[in-house]
Structures are given as C-alpha cells and as structure tokens.
Design a protein around this motif. Sequence first.
Motif, PDB file in Angstrom:
ATOM      1  N   THR A 111     -60.788  33.290  57.285  1.00  0.00           N
ATOM      2  CA  THR A 111     -59.918  34.356  57.801  1.00  0.00           C
ATOM      3  C   THR A 111     -59.122  33.845  58.995  1.00  0.00           C
ATOM      4  O   THR A 111     -59.416  32.778  59.543  1.00  0.00           O
ATOM      5  CB  THR A 111     -60.748  35.576  58.216  1.00  0.00           C
ATOM      6  OG1 THR A 111     -61.792  35.152  59.113  1.00  0.00           O
ATOM      7  CG2 THR A 111     -61.387  36.253  57.005  1.00  0.00           C
ATOM      8  N   ILE A 112     -58.134  34.627  59.399  1.00  0.00           N
ATOM      9  CA  ILE A 112     -57.281  34.257  60.531  1.00  0.00           C
ATOM     10  C   ILE A 112     -57.676  35.082  61.755  1.00  0.00           C
ATOM     11  O   ILE A 112     -57.856  36.297  61.668  1.00  0.00           O
ATOM     12  CB  ILE A 112     -55.799  34.522  60.208  1.00  0.00           C
ATOM     13  CG1 ILE A 112     -55.303  33.540  59.143  1.00  0.00           C
ATOM     14  CG2 ILE A 112     -54.936  34.406  61.469  1.00  0.00           C
ATOM     15  CD1 ILE A 112     -53.873  33.791  58.711  1.00  0.00           C
ATOM     16  N   THR A 113     -57.820  34.413  62.894  1.00  0.00           N
ATOM     17  CA  THR A 113     -57.891  35.097  64.186  1.00  0.00           C
ATOM     18  C   THR A 113     -56.503  34.948  64.799  1.00  0.00           C
ATOM     19  O   THR A 113     -56.132  33.863  65.261  1.00  0.00           O
ATOM     20  CB  THR A 113     -58.955  34.469  65.094  1.00  0.00           C
ATOM     21  OG1 THR A 113     -60.233  34.518  64.427  1.00  0.00           O
ATOM     22  CG2 THR A 113     -59.048  35.207  66.405  1.00  0.00           C
ATOM     23  N   PRO A 114     -55.693  36.015  64.780  1.00  0.00           N
ATOM     24  CA  PRO A 114     -54.264  35.867  65.110  1.00  0.00           C
ATOM     25  C   PRO A 114     -54.009  35.531  66.581  1.00  0.00           C
ATOM     26  O   PRO A 114     -54.658  36.066  67.482  1.00  0.00           O
ATOM     27  CB  PRO A 114     -53.685  37.239  64.750  1.00  0.00           C
ATOM     28  CG  PRO A 114     -54.839  38.185  64.889  1.00  0.00           C
ATOM     29  CD  PRO A 114     -56.049  37.404  64.460  1.00  0.00           C
ATOM     30  N   THR A 115     -53.073  34.613  66.768  1.00  0.00           N
ATOM     31  CA  THR A 115     -52.582  34.312  68.107  1.00  0.00           C
ATOM     32  C   THR A 115     -51.565  35.372  68.505  1.00  0.00           C
ATOM     33  O   THR A 115     -51.170  36.225  67.695  1.00  0.00           O
ATOM     34  CB  THR A 115     -51.921  32.935  68.131  1.00  0.00           C
ATOM     35  OG1 THR A 115     -50.769  32.969  67.258  1.00  0.00           O
ATOM     36  CG2 THR A 115     -52.877  31.855  67.649  1.00  0.00           C
ATOM     37  N   ALA A 116     -51.116  35.309  69.743  1.00  0.00           N
ATOM     38  CA  ALA A 116     -50.107  36.264  70.203  1.00  0.00           C
ATOM     39  C   ALA A 116     -48.834  36.148  69.363  1.00  0.00           C
ATOM     40  O   ALA A 116     -48.199  37.144  69.024  1.00  0.00           O
ATOM     41  CB  ALA A 116     -49.800  36.025  71.681  1.00  0.00           C
TER      42      ALA A 116
END
Length: 573
Positions: free
Chosen positions: A156-161
């Motif tokens: 999964t993705i842990t979104p950046t700003a």
Amino acid sequence: MPLFLSTARVTMAAAARPFAAARIGSRRAAGSVAAATRFDETSKKTGTGTYALSKVRAKRPQYSIIRSYSPEIPVGSTLTPGEKVKAPSMVYIAGEEMTHYASQLCLKHWIEPYFDTSTWEYFDLSCKNRDATDDKVLADAVEAGKRIGAIFKEPTITPTAVQVEEMGLSKSFGSPNGAMRRGWNGVTISRDTIHIEGVKLGFKKPVIFERHAVGGEYGAGFSEMGKGTLVTTFHPDDGGDPSIVDSRKLDNDHNVAVVYHNPYDNVEDLAHIFFERCLEAKVVPYVVTKKTVFKWQEGFWTTMQSVFNEHYKENFLEAGLLEKTGGELQHLISDAATMQIIRWTDGGFGMAAHNYDGDMLTDEIAQVHRSPGFITSNLVGRREDGKLIKEFEASHGTVTDLWHDHLAGRETSFNPLGLAEAMIGAMQHSAVLQRDLHPGDEEKDLVNRKVLNFTNTLREAMHATFRYGQGTRDLCGPSGYTTEDFVSKVAWRLDRYIALQEEEPPVPEPWEPDIEWRRSNDVDMDAVKELFSKYDVDKNGSIEMNEFARMLVKLGIAPQLSDKDTKEKVADV
C-alpha cells in the motif's frame, strides 16, 4: 501423520516429454494468457504468423517431470480439471499501483481457475478508498483479520504531502501497518530469503529473520522546542507515586524531543517463534542488539537467552547448529551484524532484533540476496485465545516506476515472486486454521491437503519457469519476459503439472469373495452349517482355538509332529 503417494508412478507417463531450457523468439504474451497455453515452450514465431517447433529441441537434454513439482503428493490432494475447491476464509487487502495490477493477474490466472474465493473478505486500502471511508476500511480490515486469522496484503501507499495533493485526498493517511500490528497484537515480522533451486541469487542457504513488531522509533512521539528543561515522568496505573525517567537541560534554540518505549511482554513469544523456525530451517541463531550502548536493550537479550537455554539449547546442540558459536547462543552487536551479513554469503543463519534494527538489517539482507523481491515478510500476532494471526505480504513497495510505465503503455517486467509467496503463505495458514477449527472433519482435512498440494505446485511452477530462462528481466536481463507473459507462462506450466498428477488408490485390505459367489459352487452349505454347529461347543457363533483344535483331531486332519519333534518334546518333559 499425512499419507503421501510416490511420484514414481505419477511421473511414468510424462518421463519422456522434453522441456526446452529457454523459449525462442518473442517474449510478449500479446495480452493473452490463453495464448501461452496453445504453443510448446520451444516454439517461435515464423514469417507466416504461425508457430513451429525450433530445431534447437533436438539438442536439448530430456527432463522427467519428476523435476517439476513436489516429490510428495498428499493422498486426496489432487485437483481435477474444472474442479473449484471452496477456499478457506481469509482476508484479502488490496493496495495499488503495479503490485495491485500484478496481484490481480496472478489471482485471475493462477488461483481462481482452481479455487472458489467467495469466502474471502476483501478490503480496498488504496489511498482514495481510505479517504472516501474516512479510514473506516482500515478499521474493518483489522477487525476481520483478528477474527479470521489469515491475511494476504498487497503493498500500500503511505502518501506524501505531494501525493495528497496529486490524489486529491482530504488529508494525509499514515501507514496502515502500525494499526495492523497493534490490532493483531503483533509479536514479530518474519522475513526469510526466497531460494530457487538451480538459480544462483545471493545467499546459498536460507537466512531467516525475526523483527520485533512493536515499539522503538516507529511508535515515537516527538515535539520541537526551544531552550528549557525537559522532564519525562512515569505515572503507574496502580496509583503509585510518579517517577522521573529522564530530566535534561536543553540549551539550543532549536531542539526535537523524541519519546518511545520498547514493550517486552511478547519477547518470549518472539523467542519461541524464532528458535522453532531456526531449528526447522537448520540455521544458526543469533540475537542482535546494541545493548553495550543502549542499556535498555539488555532485557531483550536476557529474555531471548533464557528461553533458548530452557527450551531449545539441547535440540540445537543435537542438530550440530552451535558448533560455530562455542555451543552457546551468540549475541551480536548490531554494528557487527551489519558487517557479517555482507560476509556470510553462504547463508545458513538466523537473526532476531528490535524493530528498527530489524528493519534496517533485513533491507541489507534483501540487497545481498539480489532485491526485496526475493524476501518474504510475514507479520505474526496472537489473539486473546492464543491462536496465531498471520499476515503475509511482499517486502517491497508498490513499484511506482513500473506502474507509470504501464500507464504510459510501455512494456513492464515485474517479478511477482514475493507477492506469490505471500499468497501461498496466507492460503496455507487459512487452510490450517480451518482444519484445526474442525478436528476430525474429513472434508476440512481434505481441503487442507488440496491447498497444500496446489500451493506447493504453484511454487514449483514459478521456480521452474525461472530455471528454464523464462523469468522476468530482473533475473534474465533484456530478453526476460514481460509482466503478463511471465504470469501466462506460469499459468501454463501450473496447468500442466496439475494435469499430470494422478493418484494411485490406496492398497485395499486383503479379502476373499464369499464361496457362494463362485460360478461352480457345489458345496452343501446346510451340511457345513450343521458341522460348524457341532464343533461350536459354547454356541457363541464362532469357533475358538481350543474348539478348532478338537475339530481337527476328530476329523483326522490335525497336523502331526514329526518323529524328531516327538523325541525332542519327550526329552523336554
């Protein structure tokens, strides 16, 4: 103890079938999995657009199919063409980008032709769905995983700003892994090297690792501050007096204070899991800390050492696995472990470490062993009732660069080995949980055997595809298969292997047909019954040994002792 069939009979018919070591010609699957099943491995495209056998075939060595899948097939475990086994319940957590695309290909072409997966509970943990549900989907997935106990998770993705803005998300969402580890009472993250017989990777023999699943920097709280005094105070739950953990003077204008802790209640569980796996894999165990400097890590080492000495030391000594460590469990400083991982390329060792050290060291192991795609990653937790919760995932991320290539219409060559190993692990664990939940249920035991056979055959189909030079480009270079072509080839080989599995029925108990079934039956059964009744003295419907002996004597057909036996008998008396 499961029963197994020998593959000698299974493989007899297939022994003469040749396999080419490499496919000739185009590597593209033309977007069709079915296409790969219509042509032989040594086929190549001709100018007319049809397929013909390559002349290389005559020069290739002949291989028996006995090399191509597990040497032992559990009785009752084969799958018949068109059969769909109802898969045991498990949780499927979907991610995004390239790994999601590849996972769906594998699911469609490898798993679903043989299994009805309607019992699986599906959760979409893509960033957009987490945003749309205000992250309720994560809470639901954690609850389902705790209830069922077997979980497969795509990366999964842990979104950046920047990604929050690009995806139009309402906020930034943290990594779901922390919530999962807390919700499933995470004990350890097991990471092992994946090996393919006949393909040289990094380590020659298995390397296994246990990374403490909780505590350390990942759960830290922090704050920025200026000059002043920082005091960390502990308030016990039992109402006792508070105590100061640390007090320090901050004399910089810009400071960052970080607070974290290491919960050690489950280190004993971690130790049992680690040492049992080391014994099973026949590798030398090491415990890694930085306790010489970080004095608070001493408790991790002493707990591991205590469990080892009490429960496992004798077994390791008997197995000859402590010869390199002087007959004792060896402690490694994390700095030394970093250097030894590079040097010990023969493999054959296991390490257990704190959360952060485990994360860093397993990344190093992955690089020595070629890439994170050749490392497993399995979270092990424990429910309140003692049952193990196991979540399986690939150790790599979503592979954004290949996803962008895919979206742009360019060829990709993604290696799904880590994803497949995670799927195999989750399916096997789900089948074991179902079997153990219904002891004595033959149907559930049969499903477990079918899942075990299928997943082992799938693994061998993948490994054989790499051995035949038909792998992805991370192993085979520019001539390697595309993402779709590799999935196609494995599906083709998997179908062949399963089709070639034939079970020989168990050998029946010896028996003899009733005399009445004989065509020329001239026996007077009434006279037989009368004779039987005469010698059945106690009338219990059976003739015991003493009655049988008397009957033989009266009929004059009792076996007689020889003269020699008679003399010896008299002498004894």
